[in-house]
Design a protein around this motif. Structure first.
Motif, mmCIF file in Angstrom:
data_model
loop_
_atom_site.group_PDB
_atom_site.id
_atom_site.type_symbol
_atom_site.label_atom_id
_atom_site.label_comp_id
_atom_site.label_asym_id
_atom_site.label_seq_id
_atom_site.Cartn_x
_atom_site.Cartn_y
_atom_site.Cartn_z
ATOM 1 N N UNK A 1 19.348 20.061 -5.095
ATOM 2 C CA UNK A 1 20.441 19.741 -6.019
ATOM 3 C C UNK A 1 19.905 19.199 -7.342
ATOM 4 N N UNK A 2 18.860 18.409 -7.294
ATOM 5 C CA UNK A 2 18.248 17.911 -8.533
ATOM 6 C C UNK A 2 17.639 19.054 -9.333
ATOM 7 N N UNK A 3 17.029 20.022 -8.644
ATOM 8 C CA UNK A 3 16.468 21.180 -9.336
ATOM 9 C C UNK A 3 17.557 21.973 -10.049
ATOM 10 N N UNK A 4 18.694 22.142 -9.380
ATOM 11 C CA UNK A 4 19.814 22.871 -9.996
ATOM 12 C C UNK A 4 20.335 22.093 -11.198
ATOM 13 N N UNK A 5 20.417 20.779 -11.073
ATOM 14 C CA UNK A 5 20.886 19.993 -12.219
ATOM 15 C C UNK A 5 19.908 20.087 -13.379
ATOM 16 N N UNK A 6 18.619 20.064 -13.098
ATOM 17 C CA UNK A 6 17.634 20.243 -14.169
ATOM 18 C C UNK A 6 17.863 21.558 -14.904
ATOM 19 N N UNK A 7 18.007 22.637 -14.139
ATOM 20 C CA UNK A 7 18.210 23.953 -14.743
ATOM 21 C C UNK A 7 19.510 23.993 -15.530
ATOM 22 N N UNK A 8 20.535 23.334 -15.028
ATOM 23 C CA UNK A 8 21.823 23.285 -15.730
ATOM 24 C C UNK A 8 21.671 22.559 -17.062
ATOM 25 N N UNK A 9 20.948 21.456 -17.085
ATOM 26 C CA UNK A 9 20.710 20.727 -18.333
ATOM 27 C C UNK A 9 19.945 21.577 -19.339
ATOM 28 N N UNK B 1 22.532 31.318 -5.831
ATOM 29 C CA UNK B 1 22.505 29.937 -6.321
ATOM 30 C C UNK B 1 23.560 29.095 -5.604
ATOM 31 N N UNK B 2 24.803 29.589 -5.572
ATOM 32 C CA UNK B 2 25.867 28.817 -4.932
ATOM 33 C C UNK B 2 25.582 28.600 -3.454
ATOM 34 N N UNK B 3 25.059 29.614 -2.800
ATOM 35 C CA UNK B 3 24.781 29.464 -1.376
ATOM 36 C C UNK B 3 23.729 28.379 -1.152
ATOM 37 N N UNK B 4 22.743 28.313 -2.030
ATOM 38 C CA UNK B 4 21.726 27.273 -1.917
ATOM 39 C C UNK B 4 22.344 25.888 -2.150
ATOM 40 N N UNK B 5 23.248 25.809 -3.126
ATOM 41 C CA UNK B 5 23.936 24.541 -3.393
ATOM 42 C C UNK B 5 24.785 24.138 -2.190
ATOM 43 N N UNK C 1 24.472 25.004 0.961
ATOM 44 C CA UNK C 1 23.647 24.613 2.105
ATOM 45 C C UNK C 1 23.137 23.181 1.938
ATOM 46 N N UNK C 2 22.729 22.833 0.735
ATOM 47 C CA UNK C 2 22.253 21.472 0.477
ATOM 48 C C UNK C 2 23.372 20.462 0.644
ATOM 49 N N UNK C 3 24.545 20.789 0.098
ATOM 50 C CA UNK C 3 25.681 19.881 0.215
ATOM 51 C C UNK C 3 26.090 19.686 1.662
ATOM 52 N N UNK C 4 25.980 20.754 2.446
ATOM 53 C CA UNK C 4 26.366 20.659 3.850
ATOM 54 C C UNK C 4 25.446 19.706 4.604
ATOM 55 N N UNK C 5 24.152 19.742 4.282
ATOM 56 C CA UNK C 5 23.203 18.823 4.925
ATOM 57 C C UNK C 5 23.552 17.378 4.587
ATOM 58 N N UNK D 1 14.889 17.565 1.255
ATOM 59 C CA UNK D 1 14.872 18.893 0.643
ATOM 60 C C UNK D 1 16.221 19.227 0.019
ATOM 61 N N UNK D 2 17.307 18.865 0.683
ATOM 62 C CA UNK D 2 18.638 19.147 0.140
ATOM 63 C C UNK D 2 18.841 18.404 -1.180
ATOM 64 N N UNK D 3 18.431 17.161 -1.199
ATOM 65 C CA UNK D 3 18.565 16.369 -2.430
ATOM 66 C C UNK D 3 17.696 16.940 -3.540
#
Length: 815
Positions: free
Chosen positions: A230-238, A268-272, A274-278, A225-227
């Motif tokens: 992060x991929x979802x955020x990168x998609x949105x960033x692109x 958004x940052x908090x979600x990022x 949390x994922x990075x922490x996992x 889920x964490x991965x």
């Protein structure tokens, strides 16, 4: 339009059809996340298959292979296409022509392409020389052509990876560490690189590679889920930037949050984070396991040769009740029962941090699964273990993160949830709120020798910004939360008030010192009124420095420190006022007097052990008084060497001294003589308490000189290997000015350790001073002791002599 329709449009219309179908897919609002990435990969597969088929007519022994992220079927809107044209070497010219037929249409559409043309042997050779190539090939996926050729390469690459894992995994770990050093930690950066920073997508890929080696595996819970997030955020960033970027810049965060349907950029940052922490935690655990396995493989052949075969048994050494060290980790003892011991998570965490070793993943998960919640208020041991954990310095961070990863921190401190992973949009701050609080505790652990109540300093450090999870002034909100948390932890009413004051005014000193005229008496008086007492001022001064040092390099300087110190000096003068009245002596209890008379009559020590309970608050019914261990009462005729003898005997029996008092007790008029009365509270480090008769027998031998305590303690210490442990701040011994008219008060602040009181007692004996009374307390891992001493004639020591005694004690502790 369905996925089938989009793919059909691409096949019918060639490259231009693929471009239109790709654009249509990316603009579909109803599809995002993994389904869109999969659909984009399938669409691209179909298009490339068409290009390959058209250009490979008549060719044999050739295939088109996706590697890297494309090999995993994870195409973000602006991802590179990582492709390998694999061939058997039979027709190099035909393969070169085919490569042009495939690569050029990709370039013509403006798509980024990472390509190579190799035989299987060449691919394996390159992978053996370049770790990044090998990682990409681990995700190789067949697109078109000779399926057997692709399958053969995959099988060979995986076999190579597993065979070379003992060599390649340390190389991969070093690569990850170097990248983290360059890019920083994703879970704390305000403008993070989603791919390269520690805890990002590269680390997630590295964990897949470790798992493929069959040498170790990452904790799976939450990792996928964490991965995905992060991929979802990168998609949105692109999509929002129209660029192939992985850096989440400040100016783009609101748009990315909107694209993902999130409330705002902070969410958004908090979600990022949390994922990075996992991912970061999974990486820590995985690399630790890799190291353990590799060490085991290196040692086992030698042990087998020495022992004549068989599997060696891992050495286990005790750390605390229910906790042992094994293979460089703190694990639960075989007899531990976390379902019956609610303090065990804190005890295990404190023991691990004090030993400077991590908590094992299995131990944390077992405790998280079955440990009962602590009662309210917490028992005294739980409070002490929390203080010990917070005061352990740098090792606290890794242990705290392990507890947090399994949800134990928010179970212990529910208010922590509001500050967990919370970003701070302030250029001065380099950490999230929760990490800043832990960093402050780490910094405060270095300042514990400056305060009389290090436990309050450490807990205030943990709570000072707890109000940042609530609207309004975080200091005001934090004061309310701190009162509730402190009472729940089990501090008494006075300590709760001090902690609330520290949290409410944690910015007072630095703000006043840097923004107000210190020559104005009104300024100093206002600070004195807010602080209220010398003890609170002392704590606030240390908290101010720890908070600033934990914020970032721009928050503290020698100039700021000097301004704050000047303010503290002025406020201290206002708070000093008139000399306090001398406290009245507390008369002995009937039991204490009885023991004293018996000690005088027999000429030897008399002991009494009994359970001690903490009295309930005056306004609270005492339905379930809190156990505080065992009270040890000792009466012994006044003679030299009592303090080091008692302390040494207790250390020999592995008894921890939590509080200790010593005073000379004059006997009734009809009995001529003086007896020393020691009223101590003790607890076993682990196991059960020794019998009082055995303690008395050893004490008799210690007093008559037939028991060499120093040698016994030294032999025991030498029998155990030294652990890394924490680097405690050096001890500090000072003379308290004008603290008493009848004696000189020497204050000792040091790291608590077995035999500490024995060493202090011997040093005082060597200094030829008489201990009139003593007040010792152990606050977490800190000993805070005050010795009221006089010269041989019963008068306070002259200034120079008192300073010499203090220096002698400090030198004895440093030796």
């Amino acid at each position: 339009m369905t996925s089938t329709d989009v793919r059909a449009e691409a096949e019918d219309s060639g490259p231009s059809g693929y471009a239109a179908a790709r654009l249509r897919l990316l603009q579909e609002g109803a599809r995002s996340g993994p389904p869109r990435r999969t659909a984009l990969a399938e669409l691209t597969d179909d298009w490339l298959t068409g290009l390959f088929t058209a250009g490979s007519e008549g060719l044999r022994g050739v295939s088109l292979v996706a590697v890297g992220g494309y090999g995993r079927g994870e195409l973000s809107p602006r991802s590179d296409l990582d492709l390998l044209l694999l061939h058997d070497g039979s027709d190099p010219g035909g393969v070169a022509a085919l490569a042009d037929r495939v690569w050029y249409p990709v370039w013509d559409l403006g798509l980024a392409l990472d390509h190579s043309v190799r035989t299987s042997a060449e691919a394996r050779k390159t992978a053996g020389e370049d770790l990044k190539v090998q990682l990409g090939l681990l995700d190789a996926r067949h697109i078109a052509g000779d399926l057997g050729l692709t399958a053969g390469l995959r099988t060979a690459v995986l076999a190579d990876w597993r065979n070379q894992a003992p060599k390649r995994l340390p190389e991969l770990q070093e690569l990850c560490a170097e990248r983290a050093e360059r890019q920083g930690e994703l879970q704390y950066l305000l403008e993070p690189d989603l791919k390269e920073a520690r805890g990002g997508l590269r680390d997630a890929t590295a964990l897949r590679a470790v798992a493929a080696s069959w040498l170790a595996d990452a904790p799976r819970e939450g990792l996928a889920d964490a991965r995905r997030r992060l991929l979802d955020v990168r998609d949105a960033l692109h999509l929002t930037t129209g660029r192939a970027t992985d850096r989440l810049s400040l100016q783009e965060q609101d748009q990315v949050a909107a694209e993902l349907g999130l409330l705002d950029a902070d969410t958004l940052l908090r979600q990022v984070y949390e994922s990075a922490r996992v991912i970061s935690y999974a990486s820590d655990v995985t690399w630790r396991e890799v190291g353990r396995v590799l060490r085991s493989r290196a040692v086992r052949p030698r042990l087998r040769a020495m022992l004549g075969g068989g599997k060696p048994v891992a050495e286990r050494s005790p750390l605390a009740e229910g906790v042992v060290e094994q293979d460089g980790e703190a694990v639960l003892a075989r007899a531990a029962r976390p379902e019956r011991d609610p303090v065990l998570p804190l005890r295990a965490a404190a023991a691990a941090a004090q030993a400077g070793i991590p908590l094992s993943l299995h131990a944390v998960r077992r405790m998280a699964a079955v440990a009962r919640p602590l009662p309210t208020p917490w028992p005294a041991e739980a409070r002490e273990q929390l203080v010990t954990l917070l005061g352990s310095g740098r090792p606290t961070i890794e242990v705290w993160e392990a507890l947090e990863a399994e949800g134990l921190i928010t179970r212990l401190l529910p208010d922590w949830e509001r500050v967990r992973c919370r970003p701070q949009r302030n250029a001065v701050h380099i950490w999230t709120v929760d990490r800043h609080l832990i960093e402050t505790a780490v910094r405060a652990s270095e300042l514990t020798r400056r305060v009389g109540r290090p436990d309050l300093l450490l807990v205030a450090s943990l709570l000072h910004d707890i109000g940042k999870g609530w609207p309004g002034d975080h200091s005001v909100a934090g004061e309310i939360i701190a009162r509730d948390v402190a009472a729940r932890i089990g501090f008494d009413r006075t300590d709760v008030g001090v902690l609330a004051t520290l949290v409410r005014h944690h910015l007072l000193l630095v703000d006043t010192a840097t923004r107000r005229d210190l020559e104005d008496p009104a300024t100093v008086r206002s600070v004195a009124e807010a602080v209220g007492s010398q003890g609170t001022l002392e704590l606030l001064h240390a908290l101010t420095e720890a908070d600033a040092l934990a914020t970032g390099p721009a928050a503290w300087s020698s100039w700021r420190g000097s301004l704050v110190a000047d303010l503290v000096k002025r406020v201290s003068a206002v708070l000093a006022g008139d000399d306090p009245e001398e406290p009245e002596a507390v008369p002995p209890t009937a039991e204490q007097e009885r023991l004293a008379i018996e000690a005088f009559r027999t000429g030897g020590p008399v002991l009494a052990l009994r359970a001690q309970t903490e009295p309930a608050d005056a306004d609270t019914p005492a339905d379930d008084p809190e156990p505080l261990g065992v009270e040890l009462l000792i009466a012994v005729p006044d003679q030299p060497g009592v303090l080091p003898a008692v302390a040494g005997v207790l250390a020999m029996h592995r008894l921890t001294v939590r509080t200790a008092g010593l005073r000379a007790l004059d006997l009734p008029e009809e009995v001529q003589g003086s007896v020393l009365l020691l009223d101590w509270r003790v607890a076993a480090e682990y196991g059960s308490l020794p019998q009082a008769a055995r303690l008395r027998a050893d004490l008799v031998r210690a007093l008559d000189g037939s028991l060499d305590i120093a040698t016994r303690l030294a032999e025991r210490d030498a029998a155990y290997p030294r652990r890394r442990g924490t680097v405690a701040p050096p001890p500090r011994v000072t003379v308290a000015p004008a603290a008493s008219r009848h004696a000189t008060v020497i204050e000792v602040r040091a790291h608590d350790a077995p035999g500490l009181l024995h060493r202090l007692g011997r040093a005082l004996e060597d200094a030829e001073v008489r201990v009139r009374s003593m007040h010792v307390s152990t606050l977490g891992a800190n000993a805070v002791d005050a010795f009221y001493v006089t010269g041989t004639k019963g008068a306070p020591l002259p200034g120079e002599e008192a300073a010499a005694v203090a220096r002698a004690l400090e030198e004895a502790l440093r030796a």
